[in-house]
Design a protein around this motif. Sequence first.
Motif, PDB file in Angstrom:
ATOM      1  N   MET A 196      43.569  53.636  43.716  1.00 36.17           N
ATOM      2  CA  MET A 196      44.908  53.198  44.158  1.00 36.17           C
ATOM      3  C   MET A 196      45.013  51.698  44.402  1.00 36.17           C
ATOM      4  O   MET A 196      46.126  51.174  44.477  1.00 36.17           O
ATOM      5  CB  MET A 196      45.372  53.996  45.380  1.00 36.17           C
ATOM      6  CG  MET A 196      44.656  53.724  46.658  1.00 36.17           C
ATOM      7  SD  MET A 196      45.100  54.998  47.864  1.00 36.17           S
ATOM      8  CE  MET A 196      45.161  54.004  49.346  1.00 36.17           C
ATOM      9  N   THR A 197      43.884  51.009  44.493  1.00 31.66           N
ATOM     10  CA  THR A 197      43.947  49.553  44.658  1.00 31.66           C
ATOM     11  C   THR A 197      43.673  48.816  43.343  1.00 31.66           C
ATOM     12  O   THR A 197      43.671  47.585  43.313  1.00 31.66           O
ATOM     13  CB  THR A 197      42.944  49.058  45.724  1.00 31.66           C
ATOM     14  OG1 THR A 197      41.633  49.471  45.326  1.00 31.66           O
ATOM     15  CG2 THR A 197      43.257  49.603  47.095  1.00 31.66           C
ATOM     16  N   SER A 198      43.442  49.584  42.283  1.00 32.28           N
ATOM     17  CA  SER A 198      43.152  48.931  40.999  1.00 32.28           C
ATOM     18  C   SER A 198      44.356  48.123  40.522  1.00 32.28           C
ATOM     19  O   SER A 198      45.508  48.517  40.715  1.00 32.28           O
ATOM     20  CB  SER A 198      42.811  49.999  39.961  1.00 32.28           C
ATOM     21  OG  SER A 198      42.835  49.424  38.687  1.00 32.28           O
ATOM     22  N   SER A 237      39.540  53.213  45.286  1.00 35.35           N
ATOM     23  CA  SER A 237      39.239  52.379  44.119  1.00 35.35           C
ATOM     24  C   SER A 237      40.345  52.534  43.066  1.00 35.35           C
ATOM     25  O   SER A 237      40.743  51.560  42.418  1.00 35.35           O
ATOM     26  CB  SER A 237      37.888  52.789  43.547  1.00 35.35           C
ATOM     27  OG  SER A 237      37.586  52.022  42.430  1.00 35.35           O
TER      28      SER A 237
END
Lengths: 273, 342
Positions: A197-199, A195
Amino acid sequence: MADTTLQLPVIDTGTIISALLVIFIAYLFIRLVTFILIFISERAGQYRITVKMVLPLLKFTIYGYTFYYILANILKWESSQLILFGGLLGAGIGFGLKDLFADVIGGIVITFEKPYQVGDKIKMGDYYGEVVDIGIRATKLVTPDDNLVSAPNYLIFAQAVASANAGVPEMMVVIDVFIDSDSDVAQAMKILKESVMTSKYVYVSRKRPFTVLLKDFPYYRRLRAKAYVNDLRYEFEFESEVTRRAWSEFSKYGIEASHLNIFEGEGQGKKSV
Amino acid sequence: MDESEEIHKQVIGFQAEIANVQTAIADFECGHNLNIAIIGEPYSGKTSLINEIERMNPDKVSRISLSSIILDRNEIQIAEESKRVFLMDDCNFLYMRRIGGFEYLEEFLKSAISNGKIFITSWNLYSWNYLDEVINVGRYFPVQIKLPKFTTDQIKECILSNYKEKEIRFEEDVEFEKEKVIEPKKYAFLIKPLEKTINIPYFTINYSLLKIRLLKRKERVEIEDIIFEKIHHVSNGNPGVAKIIWQKSLEYPVIKPSKIKDESFNIDLDYNESFVLNIILSMKSIKNDELSEIMGPDYQVDRIIYRLSKQGLVGSKEGFYFIKPEALKSIVEFQKKLRLVW
């Protein structure tokens, strides 16, 4: 025998008007320069804070030069008169201007030592927010609730000031989520990590890594993500986005929030609500 | 012109990169297994390079070319009987920037270090930079070849290799001579309290034109060189973009400098729109439903795509969205400002 009497400087109306006019011009000039620099910095993306960094220095230089110009070219005081003025100023500081003087000195210290800069997010006393101006007397902060707080510059001598980003646009954000002790903690950590690192707000580099930590408490577990937001202005959006997406994914894996535990009495155990 | 000659023309300017790959393949045969990542911007010629490597090693290589985001692990299954040198093009399609979107990539990386084969892979630069920071993908590929920006001469050689000598006519034109190095412009500034707009005059400098004019003063410059200097500036040294600009500007068999347009994009997007643009930039091409999956249910991807298309940043073909080549330079500059590309 030479006359050693100190002559009080004579200041006529014309001199006062000239001095006020110079101060007014300096003020207008500072406003103009501030406006142009803020205009440029807001369009400079990652260099926003770097551009704003020169603002306090510029202000103090202009005000300092104005002060010198008035003394040297308008009032045209001699050294003896300057000594007299210094004495009067000293008395003024002693009687009531000491706070103002401390603020000015504080402003100079802030300008050169740079404990924080315009654009930084700082915690000063009870207030937390983005520095929007470092003036002669006070530092102005905008809090997350959009309140404009004016903190006197002398506070720099009296209390610690924490700068969250120290002159760079990215800043660390700590995000806590609390899960039930019976939930799959490995899965929860993986979800929270992804959650983060993909924000859309995250910033990661070798110097700015991210991490997810676990801590056990008696009836729940705390997952703590530490990561950098790409621009400090998105601090709360980043925290909210990561938390929302993590919980949305937790629900698919049966990971639950910590329950409220109520003790019903000795020997009767606890009840989860 | 035979087929091999045709393919070879596509890789003009990549001689050093090809030599590096061939050395790695030769070393692999001597027992050194060093996986290779070929990394480049969109349109920078990664696929052409992979094609050339395949052509040069027909008996040694097997290949998978990905054309969209992987939805089934069988698409990247590496057969036991496949050859020992394994080519995989567009590895950016192995992941999706969402929770749970790295599964296939992790499986692939695991097989890349345990399979006993040498993997030669190509990656979108912006995907690679992102993955290298968040999962350290660089550890799996000790040989990393970043495709360089082309010089003016390389672009010229690359483009003209498709034509016979003197097939193209380079013509001077009056319009080009009229182009100004310093262009006066006006910025519409809104004074909010008065709700009035004032036009603030400012100047822009056309650096490529300035360079050409300075060159012309120093020495006699052929019109051909002026044209390629301009193409180089507009394409920012990207060979794929340069070819597209050439094709758009060419009125066969004539090309004039004034026909090469240096389009500037005043990108005006909010953060969510910028993030969608970042995903398209990083993935090369992507479908609407994949974008919706990444963005989540709270965002209207259709509306965002409409805004991106309206500003001339994104095109679509057969259901896939892609970055328009002429907008690539402006988009990358814009994304760097927002710190969406690292």
